[in-house]
Structures are given as C-alpha cells and as structure tokens.
Design an enzyme around this catalytic site. Sequence first.
Site, PDB file in Angstrom:
ATOM      1  N   ASP A 183       0.832  -1.205   0.000  1.00 32.46           N
ATOM      2  CA  ASP A 183       0.000   0.000   0.000  1.00 32.46           C
ATOM      3  C   ASP A 183       0.866   1.255   0.000  1.00 32.46           C
ATOM      4  O   ASP A 183       1.961   1.272   0.568  1.00 32.46           O
ATOM      5  CB  ASP A 183      -0.908   0.025   1.231  1.00 32.46           C
TER       6      ASP A 183
ATOM      7  N   ARG B 104      -2.271  -1.031  -8.397  1.00 29.10           N
ATOM      8  CA  ARG B 104      -3.585  -0.537  -7.991  1.00 29.10           C
ATOM      9  C   ARG B 104      -3.545   0.984  -8.113  1.00 29.10           C
ATOM     10  O   ARG B 104      -2.681   1.634  -7.525  1.00 29.10           O
ATOM     11  CB  ARG B 104      -3.903  -0.937  -6.551  1.00 29.10           C
TER      12      ARG B 104
END
EC number: 1.5.5.2
Length: 303
Positions: A130, A180
């Site tokens: 992330d 992402r």
Amino acid sequence: MITRDFFLFLSKSGFLNKMARNWGSRVAAGKIIGGNDFNSSIPTIRQLNSQGLSVTVDHLGEFVNSAEVARERTEECIQTIATIADQELNSHVSLKMTSLGLDIDMDLVYENMTKILQTAEKHKIMVTIDMEDEVRCQKTLDIFKDFRKKYEHVSTVLQAYLYRTEKDIDDLDSLNPFLRLVKGAYKESEKVAFPEKSDVDENYKKIIRKQLLNGHYTAIATHDDKMIDFTKQLAKEHGIANDKFEFQMLYGMRSQTQLSLVKEGYNMRVYLPYGEDWYGYFMRRLAERPSNIAFAFKGMTKK
C-alpha cells in the site's frame, strides 16, 4: 458543508481513535471491517467469494515504532497468507511498509518483506504494498522495485493526486507491474499534489489509460461511476480483455454496484480491512468522498 480537510483532521485525533477502539469495533465489524482479527474475517471473505467477489485483506495499523512490533506484524502476515492458501480463499494481502518498520530501519523492512514474499511465492498469493503519504512514497517505490525484480507475487499502489505519479508509471513500466490505481486519501501540500478534484480526476484517467495501454494488469480502485465508465469504454475501444484489469471497492460501500460489475463480467475485488485500528482508516475513506457520510453511517448502523 463537511469538507475533506475536516475528516482528515478527525482521522488524526488520538482521543477519538481511542474511543473508537474501546467501543467502535462492535459497530464497525461486518459493516466496514471484517472483524477484530483475520480469523474472525474469514466468514465474510467466504461470503464475498460466494458472490463472485475477490478480496484483498489488510490488517489495519501503521507507523509501527518498534522492531518487535514490526516482526510481530510480519509473522501475522505470514500466517494470514498461509491460512488463505489452506482455506482456499480467493484473497490477496495488502500491507503498509510502516507496519513492517519503514520509519525504524530499512534493513528491518527488507528482512520482513523477504520473509513475507517467500511465503507468498510458495502459495501464489499476491501481496500489495500500500502507498502512504507522499514523504514515504519514494522509499515505498524503491522497496517495490527491488522486490519486483525477484518476486512475481508483489504489487503496489499509485495515487492520482500526486504530480509525480505519471512519471512513476513510466519508471515502473519495464517491471511489468501489477498496479492498484487510486485517487489518494492523505492530506498533502499543493507543492506535491493537485489541489483541485477536477485535476485529480483528469490525472486519474491519464494514469489508467497509460497503465492499461502499456499492457500491464491494473486494479482501478474507485467508487466513482465516471471512472468506472471511462475504464469500460477505454477497454472496449482498445480491445482490452476483462482479464487484464479489475475494479476494486471498499467493503461496505456500493455493494450492489460491486455485484453488478461481476454480473457484467468484470473482475471485482473488495478491500476488506480488519483490526482494532479502524477509525483513522474510516475517516480517510470519508475524506476521499465526503458525500459518502450518510451512506457510510447508515451502513454501519443498519442490521
């Protein structure tokens, strides 16, 4: 009008975070998080999988300030990956580098990530690194680059609101990266991030286009219908197969839209966090789209 800055301010409140830990998990569990730990989230993962939805799980909690806690998080992540494989769950794992010791020692992060990715490769489970705030962006990308050269099952996240992101996509291109793509949820200076939503939206379209046309698998993480429609049209115009990308949305938000995308033949992955440190995560999500507040609290309180 409730603003983005208001929710970002609330996300940093130690008092409210403590209150949320004391009583909020009972409200949040099953509404916006899977549960207090991974095992309690397994029934939710199974339910989502049964509906054709893939999952990525995230143990909430960041900014670890001791090597001992970072190693505990590492072992927990390794066990989560092994359980996903053993239980045959359709799930990836997402984690932040600060939870593995990014703010303590880079050698510690590399040590911990090596253990995690060795397990992930063994079980063929994707691990997504992330992205956090801008000051940690370069270190996070450096870590991803190093591990992507050695491991297949590792991906990362790029944020459309940062000026640097288009160049980052170009820099990562040779690694055939699974990325992402998100708009971004942290409060950043105008020196590093687009201050206007319209500019963020345009940059988001730009990086979606670039990543997909580069031929790399892409996760478009958005609740914005305009971005979903843009991606669908882009794929149609350029003959990009549905197995070359996926949509991602947060657990507890736009559930019917998630199911509709599955019915249309698109890959749909649900971001399912778990753990007691849910408050800051929830406030940042509301900061992304303050208009979601009524929907979100309705989802938390309804039976």
